[in-house]
Scaffold this active site. Structure first.
Site, mmCIF file in Angstrom:
data_model
loop_
_atom_site.group_PDB
_atom_site.id
_atom_site.type_symbol
_atom_site.label_atom_id
_atom_site.label_comp_id
_atom_site.label_asym_id
_atom_site.label_seq_id
_atom_site.Cartn_x
_atom_site.Cartn_y
_atom_site.Cartn_z
ATOM 1 N N ASP A 106 0.837 -1.194 0.000
ATOM 2 C CA ASP A 106 0.000 0.000 0.000
ATOM 3 C C ASP A 106 0.878 1.253 0.000
ATOM 4 O O ASP A 106 2.039 1.214 0.408
ATOM 5 C CB ASP A 106 -0.890 0.042 1.253
ATOM 6 C CG ASP A 106 -1.879 -1.108 1.288
ATOM 7 O OD1 ASP A 106 -2.186 -1.656 0.214
ATOM 8 O OD2 ASP A 106 -2.319 -1.454 2.395
HETATM 9 N N1 URA Z 1 -1.268 -5.924 3.854
HETATM 10 C C1 URA Z 1 -1.758 -4.671 3.852
HETATM 11 O O1 URA Z 1 -2.792 -4.414 4.429
HETATM 12 N N2 URA Z 1 -1.061 -3.718 3.227
HETATM 13 C C2 URA Z 1 0.116 -3.941 2.616
HETATM 14 O O2 URA Z 1 0.707 -3.012 2.078
HETATM 15 C C3 URA Z 1 0.625 -5.247 2.620
HETATM 16 C C4 URA Z 1 -0.087 -6.219 3.250
#
Ligand code: URA
Length: 243
Positions: A106
């Site tokens: 993310d």
């Molecule tokens: N899980 C998430 O919620 N975000 C990420 O960036 C990676 C795994």
């Protein structure tokens, strides 16, 4: 054998635009196998010819693998019209060679991201069937405890605004007495996987960092935003089947 024009090779290696590298050739600054190159259009074997610019030997590798410590605030995408992507953190050579992020973190997540031109390796890292474990360190706004760890181990049922899925059994380690620092081991990568898993137990992620993929750890020498090419040994760690 990978034959290509000398000017194309130099530009691909990031030594300048096609016209800039032609000027370098014209100026006699480029050698091929020890001899000064006079013709920017000459064919060279990108993988075998020894091409040097002002005495510095340039190396062409058909396949490139990068370990990036992804910082917060950049998108995991090959390109984006408006926002900065992880590819913008690397010299253009890598995009030109077909490198892409293997999986997604993310925008607000930090940590280990592999960027590779090897589609098979990327598939191995991403595919849930391959069961490659990813380990995340997370800080939470509310504590999790042993009952939550048992629920993670049994396999969480997630049902939220983003949809519904049954998460595979996962390991939740409680790292701090407060219960707000945890490590989570997952082998799938659904949209917002870790955040949704902890939220389903009443704790929101306030900071998330990926520390490990398979047997490969994020190099602690890399600060957020820093990257380096991976060693052959590191690539082998990702290629080998997990025990
Ligand atoms: N899980 C998430 O919620 N975000 C990420 O960036 C990676 C795994």
């Amino acid at each position: 054998m990978k034959m290509m024009r000398l000017d194309k090779l130099l530009a691909t290696l990031g030594e300048g635009t096609r016209s800039e590298v032609r000027d370098l050739v014209r100026a006699g600054r480029v050698t091929v196998d020890g001899a000064v190159a006079r013709d920017a259009g000459m064919q060279v074997d990108a993988e075998k010819s020894v091409v040097a610019l002002a005495g510095r030997v340039l190396s062409y590798k058909a396949v490139r693998h990068v370990m990036l410590h992804k910082p917060q605030g950049v998108l995991t995408a090959a390109r984006d019209k408006k926002q900065k992507t992880v590819m913008d953190l690397l010299p253009p050579l890598y995009a030109a060679m077909g490198c892409m992020p293997a999986g997604r973190l993310d925008k607000d997540t930090e940590g280990l991201l592999i960027i590779t031109s090897d589609g098979q390796l990327a598939h191995r890292i991403i595919s849930p069937k391959k069961d490659v474990k990813k380990i995340y360190y997370a800080r939470l706004d509310a504590p999790l405890g042993e009952r939550d760890a048992a629920a993670f181990a049994a396999g969480l049922h997630i049902s939220d605004a983003d949809g519904t899925f049954d998460a595979k059994p996962a390991l939740l380690e409680i790292l701090s007495d407060s219960g707000c620092e945890v490590r989570i081991h997952v082998s799938e990568g659904k949209y917002h996987q870790v955040k949704r898993m902890t939220a389903s137990r009443g704790a929101n992620v306030v900071y998330l960092r990926r520390e490990r993929i398979g047997a490969l750890d994020l190099d602690p020498a890399l600060a957020p935003g820093q990257w380096r090419e991976m060693t052959q040994e590191e690539v082998a760690l990702l290629e080998k089947e997990d025990e």
